[in-house]
Design a protein around this motif. Sequence first.
Motif, PDB file in Angstrom:
ATOM      1  N   LYS A  50       0.838  -1.192   0.000  1.00 31.79           N
ATOM      2  CA  LYS A  50       0.000   0.000   0.000  1.00 31.79           C
ATOM      3  C   LYS A  50       0.877   1.248   0.000  1.00 31.79           C
ATOM      4  O   LYS A  50       1.848   1.332   0.756  1.00 31.79           O
ATOM      5  CB  LYS A  50      -0.909   0.016   1.227  1.00 31.79           C
ATOM      6  CG  LYS A  50      -1.907  -1.129   1.252  1.00 31.79           C
ATOM      7  CD  LYS A  50      -2.776  -1.072   2.502  1.00 31.79           C
ATOM      8  CE  LYS A  50      -3.770  -2.230   2.509  1.00 31.79           C
ATOM      9  NZ  LYS A  50      -4.623  -2.206   3.723  1.00 31.79           N
ATOM     10  N   ASP A  71      -1.702  -1.232   6.935  1.00 31.97           N
ATOM     11  CA  ASP A  71      -2.916  -0.908   7.690  1.00 31.97           C
ATOM     12  C   ASP A  71      -3.561  -2.226   8.063  1.00 31.97           C
ATOM     13  O   ASP A  71      -4.185  -2.888   7.231  1.00 31.97           O
ATOM     14  CB  ASP A  71      -3.845  -0.049   6.823  1.00 31.97           C
ATOM     15  CG  ASP A  71      -5.104   0.416   7.556  1.00 31.97           C
ATOM     16  OD1 ASP A  71      -5.285   0.047   8.733  1.00 31.97           O
ATOM     17  OD2 ASP A  71      -5.896   1.151   6.935  1.00 31.97           O
ATOM     18  N   GLY A  72      -3.371  -2.648   9.324  1.00 30.35           N
ATOM     19  CA  GLY A  72      -3.837  -3.958   9.730  1.00 30.35           C
ATOM     20  C   GLY A  72      -4.587  -3.935  11.047  1.00 30.35           C
ATOM     21  O   GLY A  72      -4.840  -2.883  11.632  1.00 30.35           O
ATOM     22  N   ALA A  84      -7.847  -4.536  13.541  1.00 30.43           N
ATOM     23  CA  ALA A  84      -9.300  -4.375  13.494  1.00 30.43           C
ATOM     24  C   ALA A  84      -9.661  -3.087  12.757  1.00 30.43           C
ATOM     25  O   ALA A  84      -9.304  -2.001  13.226  1.00 30.43           O
ATOM     26  CB  ALA A  84      -9.861  -4.355  14.911  1.00 30.43           C
ATOM     27  N   PRO A  85     -10.361  -3.154  11.624  1.00 26.26           N
ATOM     28  CA  PRO A  85     -10.648  -1.941  10.836  1.00 26.26           C
ATOM     29  C   PRO A  85     -11.378  -0.858  11.614  1.00 26.26           C
ATOM     30  O   PRO A  85     -11.180   0.336  11.349  1.00 26.26           O
ATOM     31  CB  PRO A  85     -11.497  -2.471   9.678  1.00 26.26           C
ATOM     32  CG  PRO A  85     -11.155  -3.920   9.573  1.00 26.26           C
ATOM     33  CD  PRO A  85     -10.871  -4.369  10.968  1.00 26.26           C
ATOM     34  N   ASP A  86     -12.217  -1.257  12.558  1.00 24.68           N
ATOM     35  CA  ASP A  86     -12.989  -0.284  13.328  1.00 24.68           C
ATOM     36  C   ASP A  86     -12.410  -0.050  14.720  1.00 24.68           C
ATOM     37  O   ASP A  86     -13.052   0.590  15.560  1.00 24.68           O
ATOM     38  CB  ASP A  86     -14.447  -0.752  13.451  1.00 24.68           C
ATOM     39  CG  ASP A  86     -15.138  -0.850  12.099  1.00 24.68           C
ATOM     40  OD1 ASP A  86     -14.852   0.005  11.246  1.00 24.68           O
ATOM     41  OD2 ASP A  86     -15.939  -1.790  11.906  1.00 24.68           O
ATOM     42  N   ALA A 129      -7.219   3.424  16.459  1.00 26.32           N
ATOM     43  CA  ALA A 129      -6.086   3.515  15.543  1.00 26.32           C
ATOM     44  C   ALA A 129      -4.813   3.880  16.296  1.00 26.32           C
ATOM     45  O   ALA A 129      -4.801   4.798  17.126  1.00 26.32           O
ATOM     46  CB  ALA A 129      -6.356   4.546  14.459  1.00 26.32           C
ATOM     47  N   ARG A 160      -6.509  -1.020  15.483  1.00 24.20           N
ATOM     48  CA  ARG A 160      -6.156  -0.820  14.076  1.00 24.20           C
ATOM     49  C   ARG A 160      -4.735  -0.280  14.052  1.00 24.20           C
ATOM     50  O   ARG A 160      -4.461   0.768  14.656  1.00 24.20           O
ATOM     51  CB  ARG A 160      -7.118   0.164  13.408  1.00 24.20           C
ATOM     52  CG  ARG A 160      -6.806   0.420  11.935  1.00 24.20           C
ATOM     53  CD  ARG A 160      -7.784   1.426  11.342  1.00 24.20           C
ATOM     54  NE  ARG A 160      -7.463   1.700   9.944  1.00 24.20           N
ATOM     55  CZ  ARG A 160      -8.094   2.615   9.194  1.00 24.20           C
ATOM     56  NH1 ARG A 160      -9.085   3.331   9.727  1.00 24.20           N
ATOM     57  NH2 ARG A 160      -7.738   2.811   7.938  1.00 24.20           N
ATOM     58  N   LEU A 163      -6.241   8.231   5.212  1.00 30.83           N
ATOM     59  CA  LEU A 163      -6.893   7.060   5.796  1.00 30.83           C
ATOM     60  C   LEU A 163      -8.134   7.417   6.610  1.00 30.83           C
ATOM     61  O   LEU A 163      -8.798   6.526   7.147  1.00 30.83           O
ATOM     62  CB  LEU A 163      -5.900   6.299   6.682  1.00 30.83           C
ATOM     63  CG  LEU A 163      -4.697   5.691   5.949  1.00 30.83           C
ATOM     64  CD1 LEU A 163      -3.695   5.133   6.947  1.00 30.83           C
ATOM     65  CD2 LEU A 163      -5.148   4.614   4.978  1.00 30.83           C
TER      66      LEU A 163
END
Length: 260
Positions: free
Chosen positions: A2, A15-16, A18-20, A23, A49, A84
């Motif tokens: 990416k 970017d790994g 848990a997406p939600d 961060a 995240r 992002l």
Amino acid sequence: MKTARVNGAELHYTDGGAPDGQAVVFANSLGTDLRVWDAVLPHLPPDLRVIRYDKRGHGLSEETPGPYSIDILADDAAGLMDHLGLRGAVFVGLSIGGLIGQALAARRPDLLRGLVISNSAARIGDAGMWQGRIDAIRSGGLRAIAAPTMERWFSPEFRREGAAAPWQRMLERQPQDGYIACCEAIAAADLSESTAKLDLPVRLIAGRLDGSTPPDLVAATARLIPGARLEVMEGVGHIPCVEAPEIYAAILSDFIEETP
């Protein structure tokens, strides 16, 4: 793989997790790439995240013409976070990454809910020291500074075991001009005034055997920041996330959990 083009440079990132999730953005040290965090990740809570990136002139990110400044590098980080859609992140900066984090918190407080300044300070070294390093690199390449750098980065025990060898190769293989441009950014940076005005939760981390940013230097920056707390890790040097990843991850996890 990416990448994102932000602030005039193409940055490589991962970017790994848990997406939600909450961060957490990791910024690596001078002479390393985002793999410096590999050993820490398995010990972090699974609901985070996790964003890692190579600053410009390092790793797989673009090597733009120098000199750089810490403000430029902070704006790179902000641009990636905007790309992002991140708000309320915890930023973890190691060495020059800690300088980037301080500048980012001052310039874009809307992006962060917490800051970890690891093995870093509001000012690191002086112009003469950095110029001497730059001159050595221009004369003999990054290999000319690699061995003494390992002595600052890692404890004697870690080096005796031969564990520093891959990290020396990583340093030697960084883009030379990008490394020099980042040296110039550090040499010109004195963030004491803006760092003293930071208004967010801050945790600082130092390595007892750090030959680049000794604990006393990190502690002096901690005293600038209202409410900041310092953790000194025993038996490790300038890159404690490599030497003691479980302990390092525990400090990060506690800070993330405590930060509202």
